[in-house]
Design a protein around this motif. Structure first.
Motif, PDB file in Angstrom:
ATOM      1  N   ASP A 150     -63.226   0.192  -8.505  1.00 23.56           N
ATOM      2  CA  ASP A 150     -64.452  -0.562  -8.207  1.00 23.56           C
ATOM      3  C   ASP A 150     -65.549  -0.042  -9.120  1.00 23.56           C
ATOM      4  OD1 ASP A 150     -66.770  -1.711  -7.201  1.00 23.56           O
ATOM      5  OD2 ASP A 150     -66.303  -1.254  -5.104  1.00 23.56           O
ATOM      6  N   ARG A 151     -65.866  -0.805 -10.162  1.00 15.79           N
ATOM      7  CA  ARG A 151     -66.819  -0.349 -11.181  1.00 15.79           C
ATOM      8  C   ARG A 151     -68.223  -0.117 -10.615  1.00 15.79           C
ATOM      9  NH1 ARG A 151     -65.009   1.570 -15.587  1.00 15.79           N
ATOM     10  NH2 ARG A 151     -66.195   0.457 -17.119  1.00 15.79           N
ATOM     11  N   ARG A 152     -68.498  -0.595  -9.411  1.00 20.49           N
ATOM     12  CA  ARG A 152     -69.817  -0.360  -8.803  1.00 20.49           C
ATOM     13  C   ARG A 152     -69.911   1.032  -8.201  1.00 20.49           C
ATOM     14  NH1 ARG A 152     -69.407  -5.119  -4.704  1.00 20.49           N
ATOM     15  NH2 ARG A 152     -67.356  -4.181  -4.756  1.00 20.49           N
ATOM     16  N   ARG A 153     -68.762   1.648  -7.997  1.00 23.21           N
ATOM     17  CA  ARG A 153     -68.724   2.984  -7.378  1.00 23.21           C
ATOM     18  C   ARG A 153     -68.582   4.059  -8.443  1.00 23.21           C
ATOM     19  NH1 ARG A 153     -66.338   3.843  -1.800  1.00 23.21           N
ATOM     20  NH2 ARG A 153     -65.505   5.647  -2.865  1.00 23.21           N
ATOM     21  N   VAL A 154     -69.058   5.237  -8.084  1.00 24.46           N
ATOM     22  CA  VAL A 154     -68.920   6.406  -8.950  1.00 24.46           C
ATOM     23  C   VAL A 154     -67.903   7.332  -8.300  1.00 24.46           C
ATOM     24  CG1 VAL A 154     -70.128   8.458  -9.798  1.00 24.46           C
ATOM     25  CG2 VAL A 154     -71.265   6.228  -9.820  1.00 24.46           C
ATOM     26  N   ARG A 155     -67.087   7.950  -9.110  1.00 23.15           N
ATOM     27  CA  ARG A 155     -66.176   8.961  -8.578  1.00 23.15           C
ATOM     28  C   ARG A 155     -66.560  10.311  -9.176  1.00 23.15           C
ATOM     29  NH1 ARG A 155     -60.405   7.958 -11.647  1.00 23.15           N
ATOM     30  NH2 ARG A 155     -61.224   8.253 -13.730  1.00 23.15           N
TER      31      ARG A 155
ATOM     32  N   SER B 286     -65.682   9.637  -4.115  1.00 22.31           N
ATOM     33  CA  SER B 286     -67.057   9.279  -4.441  1.00 22.31           C
ATOM     34  C   SER B 286     -67.980  10.380  -3.920  1.00 22.31           C
ATOM     35  CB  SER B 286     -67.429   7.949  -3.783  1.00 22.31           C
ATOM     36  OG  SER B 286     -67.515   8.105  -2.376  1.00 22.31           O
ATOM     37  N   PRO B 287     -69.207  10.411  -4.399  1.00 24.70           N
ATOM     38  CA  PRO B 287     -70.158  11.357  -3.801  1.00 24.70           C
ATOM     39  C   PRO B 287     -70.290  11.151  -2.287  1.00 24.70           C
ATOM     40  CG  PRO B 287     -71.023  10.537  -5.875  1.00 24.70           C
ATOM     41  CD  PRO B 287     -69.783   9.721  -5.568  1.00 24.70           C
TER      42      PRO B 287
ATOM     43  N   VAL C 199     -73.370  17.867  -6.392  1.00 35.10           N
ATOM     44  CA  VAL C 199     -72.680  17.275  -7.544  1.00 35.10           C
ATOM     45  C   VAL C 199     -73.443  17.588  -8.826  1.00 35.10           C
ATOM     46  CG1 VAL C 199     -71.868  15.117  -8.598  1.00 35.10           C
ATOM     47  CG2 VAL C 199     -71.554  15.498  -6.136  1.00 35.10           C
ATOM     48  N   ASP C 200     -74.772  17.552  -8.764  1.00 36.75           N
ATOM     49  CA  ASP C 200     -75.583  17.934  -9.936  1.00 36.75           C
ATOM     50  C   ASP C 200     -75.276  19.367 -10.367  1.00 36.75           C
ATOM     51  OD1 ASP C 200     -76.803  15.436  -9.958  1.00 36.75           O
ATOM     52  OD2 ASP C 200     -78.695  16.146  -9.070  1.00 36.75           O
TER      53      ASP C 200
ATOM     54  N   ARG D 162     -69.037  13.030 -13.181  1.00 34.12           N
ATOM     55  CA  ARG D 162     -69.099  11.706 -12.566  1.00 34.12           C
ATOM     56  C   ARG D 162     -68.542  10.703 -13.566  1.00 34.12           C
ATOM     57  NH1 ARG D 162     -74.401  13.843 -11.146  1.00 34.12           N
ATOM     58  NH2 ARG D 162     -74.784  13.748  -8.912  1.00 34.12           N
ATOM     59  N   SER D 163     -67.856   9.691 -13.034  1.00 32.83           N
ATOM     60  CA  SER D 163     -67.369   8.606 -13.886  1.00 32.83           C
ATOM     61  C   SER D 163     -67.222   7.354 -13.026  1.00 32.83           C
ATOM     62  CB  SER D 163     -66.037   8.982 -14.536  1.00 32.83           C
ATOM     63  OG  SER D 163     -65.052   9.207 -13.557  1.00 32.83           O
ATOM     64  N   PRO D 164     -67.174   6.177 -13.678  1.00 35.01           N
ATOM     65  CA  PRO D 164     -66.980   4.956 -12.885  1.00 35.01           C
ATOM     66  C   PRO D 164     -65.624   4.982 -12.192  1.00 35.01           C
ATOM     67  CG  PRO D 164     -67.613   4.436 -15.153  1.00 35.01           C
ATOM     68  CD  PRO D 164     -67.316   5.898 -15.092  1.00 35.01           C
ATOM     69  N   SER D 165     -65.569   4.435 -11.000  1.00 37.10           N
ATOM     70  CA  SER D 165     -64.307   4.329 -10.267  1.00 37.10           C
ATOM     71  C   SER D 165     -63.350   3.438 -11.040  1.00 37.10           C
ATOM     72  CB  SER D 165     -64.562   3.741  -8.876  1.00 37.10           C
ATOM     73  OG  SER D 165     -63.350   3.403  -8.247  1.00 37.10           O
ATOM     74  N   THR D 166     -62.082   3.739 -10.974  1.00 34.33           N
ATOM     75  CA  THR D 166     -61.072   2.907 -11.649  1.00 34.33           C
ATOM     76  C   THR D 166     -60.758   1.661 -10.833  1.00 34.33           C
ATOM     77  OG1 THR D 166     -59.305   4.192 -10.621  1.00 34.33           O
ATOM     78  CG2 THR D 166     -60.003   4.855 -12.837  1.00 34.33           C
TER      79      THR D 166
END
Length: 170
Positions: A96-101, A60-61, A79-80, A90-94
């Motif tokens: 935990d959809r609330r987290r970004v990976r 995650s960030p 990250v930008d 960036r993409s949704p975590s596999t």
């Protein structure tokens, strides 16, 4: 453990050699980063992302910022930047959809190979004359030195409390 004077001098010389190597390595990495338009922190972030992805770990960030010791704002800017130049996404975590990976891209891997494979080949050509036993000894020394420095990241250990007889091979 106390070291005889001769051993102490040899250890001091080795530490100075390691310092010179670290400085030369820093300069080489900085130059490679400049050639590819990346900051040192960008290169460190990509290394972390590649290593963690290879190990099957999401990053995650927040993870990236913690591992690089950056503030939240600096991590976002990093990250930008990596996204803008096509080196990360960036993409949704596999899990935990609330987290970004954050993942490195194929472009980052290709750029890394283009920059660092020639450097590795150059190093290998200079190391080719050493025997397997000498290489094993060198790896033991480098591992012990790396472990010693990594131990300093432990908040419970300070240079004043670190004991030379507690780290490294006998």
């Amino acid at each position: 453990m106390a070291y005889p004077a001769q051993d102490s001098a040899a250890i001091h010389q080795l530490i100075q050699s390691l310092r010179r190597y670290a400085e030369a390595s820093d300069r080489a990495v900085d130059a490679a980063g400049q050639r590819s338009g990346l900051h040192r922190t960008d290169l460190r972030a990509l290394t972390i992302l590649m290593q963690r992805q290879a190990a099957g770990l999401d990053t995650s960030p927040t993870d990236l910022g913690r591992l690089l010791r950056l503030t939240s704002a600096s991590t976002t800017a990093l990250v930008d930047r990596l996204e803008a130049n096509g080196h990360a996404q960036r993409s949704p975590s596999t899990t935990d959809r609330r987290r970004v990976r954050v993942n490195h891209t194929q472009t980052a891997a290709e750029d890394g190979r283009r920059v660092f494979v020639p450097m590795a080949r150059h190093l290998a050509s200079h190391l080719a004359g050493f025997t397997p036993d000498e290489m094993q000894s060198a790896m033991r020394v480098l591992t012990a030195a790396t472990d010693a420095l990594n131990t300093l990241d432990d908040p419970a250990v300070t240079p004043e409390t670190a004991r030379p007889d507690s780290a490294g091979p006998a």
